[in-house]
Structure formats: C-alpha cells, structure tokens
Design a protein around this motif. Structure first.
Motif, PDB file in Angstrom:
ATOM      1  N   ARG A   1      -1.304 -45.131 -30.234  1.00 45.01           N
ATOM      2  CA  ARG A   1      -2.328 -45.683 -31.008  1.00 45.01           C
ATOM      3  C   ARG A   1      -3.867 -45.619 -30.686  1.00 45.01           C
ATOM      4  O   ARG A   1      -4.009 -44.581 -29.571  1.00 45.01           O
ATOM      5  CB  ARG A   1      -2.248 -47.276 -30.940  1.00 45.01           C
ATOM      6  N   PRO A   2      -4.670 -45.758 -31.513  1.00 44.71           N
ATOM      7  CA  PRO A   2      -6.109 -45.223 -31.301  1.00 44.71           C
ATOM      8  C   PRO A   2      -6.683 -45.622 -29.754  1.00 44.71           C
ATOM      9  O   PRO A   2      -6.399 -46.796 -29.444  1.00 44.71           O
ATOM     10  CB  PRO A   2      -6.978 -45.958 -32.423  1.00 44.71           C
ATOM     11  N   SER A   3      -7.321 -44.717 -29.128  1.00 53.18           N
ATOM     12  CA  SER A   3      -7.793 -44.768 -27.885  1.00 53.18           C
ATOM     13  C   SER A   3      -9.057 -45.782 -28.017  1.00 53.18           C
ATOM     14  O   SER A   3      -9.684 -45.916 -28.736  1.00 53.18           O
ATOM     15  CB  SER A   3      -8.209 -43.770 -27.420  1.00 53.18           C
ATOM     16  N   LEU A   4      -9.039 -46.545 -26.941  1.00 51.44           N
ATOM     17  CA  LEU A   4     -10.389 -47.560 -26.697  1.00 51.44           C
ATOM     18  C   LEU A   4     -11.422 -46.831 -26.026  1.00 51.44           C
ATOM     19  O   LEU A   4     -12.347 -47.491 -25.793  1.00 51.44           O
ATOM     20  CB  LEU A   4      -9.621 -48.672 -26.003  1.00 51.44           C
ATOM     21  N   PHE A   5     -11.108 -45.770 -25.370  1.00 52.17           N
ATOM     22  CA  PHE A   5     -12.181 -45.007 -24.451  1.00 52.17           C
ATOM     23  C   PHE A   5     -12.280 -43.656 -25.008  1.00 52.17           C
ATOM     24  O   PHE A   5     -13.337 -43.178 -24.718  1.00 52.17           O
ATOM     25  CB  PHE A   5     -11.658 -44.915 -23.001  1.00 52.17           C
ATOM     26  N   GLY A   6     -11.411 -42.718 -25.752  1.00 54.59           N
ATOM     27  CA  GLY A   6     -11.731 -41.560 -26.087  1.00 54.59           C
ATOM     28  C   GLY A   6     -11.654 -40.625 -24.741  1.00 54.59           C
ATOM     29  O   GLY A   6     -12.495 -39.529 -24.964  1.00 54.59           O
ATOM     30  N   GLY A   7     -11.134 -40.913 -23.787  1.00 58.38           N
ATOM     31  CA  GLY A   7     -11.023 -39.962 -22.671  1.00 58.38           C
ATOM     32  C   GLY A   7     -12.004 -40.738 -21.421  1.00 58.38           C
ATOM     33  O   GLY A   7     -12.408 -41.577 -21.418  1.00 58.38           O
TER      34      GLY A   7
END
Length: 227
Positions: A83-89
């Motif tokens: 699901r969509p990341s909360l941090f993006g890496g």
C-alpha cells in the motif's frame, strides 16, 4: 480483520484530540486500511489491553499490539508494504524524524501553553485531577500560571512555523507533491491545537494555514469532521 486504534478523548468521545493519535489516524487513511478508533480518557488508558500501555496511540492488528506513533508508522509501512508508503524510503524516514523533533520541541511546547486550560476543561472530573497533577509536576507551575501567558504565546506562534513556509515555496507538502508521514506529524500538532483551542492561530491566507487546510481535505476530509 479490522485494526483497532486506541486514542485519546475528553468527556466527549467524538472529539479525540491527541496529536500523536492524529498522526496515526492520517497514516491509516493514507494506507487505505480499515480501522476502528476507540477514544479513551486519560485515566482509562491503562485499563485496556491488560495494561499494555500507559499512553496512546496503541494499535491492535490481530495478535499484534504496537505503541508509539513512530513505531506504529514503521510497522504499518513494513507490514502493508503493498500500500502507499508513509516514508517513501530511508530519506523520508530520516526527514520524518527531523520533523518529529521540530514538532515536539517547538510546536508542541507552544501548543501546550496555548491550550492547557482548554484541554483541562474538556475532561471529566477524574481526568481533570490527573491532568492537573501530571502537568503541574511536568511544567513546574500551576496550570493557571502557565495559562496567564496564553496571549503572548498566540502572538509568537506564527513565527515558529517559518521553516514550513520556506519549504512551501517549493512544494505543496513536506513529502513533496503529496503527503508523507512527516506531514502527518506536523498536522497532528496543529489538529490538536485546532480541536482543543478552536483555532490554529494563523491568518487564513498564511501558507502554513493553507497547507493545514490541504491536509484537512485529505482522505475524504475525515479530519475536518472533528472540531
């Protein structure tokens, strides 16, 4: 299975106000996860889940219990990686840690001084006694003495968000074109101030206020429904 989020409320359970819980409410919506929010007054928190935590947010996901807002966000990103990341890496995680530090040392400090008596007045009698005792020990003064400086704190508050305004010259969210957990951290602090004191104490055309309005409109404007 629906996740259960234990959060914080006063006498009115329809107005959960904890900044840390609002981070996770927004994070769960960001992930598109179904959840049931169970707001609790301060003194009821140690009575749930066999005393698993003295503070909220507390998340139950099946057999798993997770506390601390940042740990919950990390758990959600790892467990629901599809699901969509909360941090993006890793960079987004590091950025969120910085925003957490800024929010808790600068914004939370000011919001506490502004909203202290408002929070007290939102609580039932047993929680008022707990809140007064715990906060006066922590802050070293009677609540009324701290509240005496409320107007000065409100006047000084807009300047504390200057770093956010600088960033908003280049992008609509802290996360870039869209929000990440870093946005939800700072949003949680201002949502706390909005619900408890009735305002975020910024001019309506302030770029920081416009960012906050964009956050309120996220995820079907669920956060806007609590006031």
């Amino acid at each position: 299975m629906t996740l259960i989020l234990y959060s914080l409320c006063g006498a009115d359970a329809s107005r959960p106000f904890s900044p840390h819980c609002w981070k996770i409410v927004m994070a769960l919506h960001h992930k598109g996860l179904a959840f049931e929010e169970r707001p609790l007054p301060f003194t009821a928190i140690p009575t749930v889940e066999q005393g698993a935590s003295k503070t909220v947010p507390l998340l139950r996901d099946g057999e798993r219990l997770v506390s601390d807002s940042f740990d919950i966000a990390l758990y959600l990103d790892e467990t629901y990686s599809d699901r969509p990341s909360l941090f993006g890496g890793e960079g987004g995680e590091a950025m969120a840690r910085f925003i957490e530090g800024f929010s808790q040392t600068v914004i939370h400090t000011a919001a506490t001084r502004i909203a202290l008596m408002d929070i007290h007045d939102m609580l039932d009698t047993p929680d008022q006694a707990y809140f007064r005792d715990s906060r006066e020990k922590r802050l070293g003064k009677p609540l009324e003495a701290i509240a005496a400086g409320r107007d000065a704190e409100i006047a000084a508050f807009p300047a504390k968000l200057e770093p956010l305004r600088h960033m908003l010259k280049f992008q609509p969210f802290i996360g870039g074109d869209g929000p990440l957990f870093a946005d939800y951290i700072l949003f949680g602090a201002l949502q706390w101030l909005r619900i408890t004191s009735g305002s975020i104490h910024l001019p309506a055309d302030d770029p920081a206020a416009l960012w906050f309005e964009r956050c309120l409109d996220l995820h079907g404007a669920e956060a806007r429904q609590v006031a």
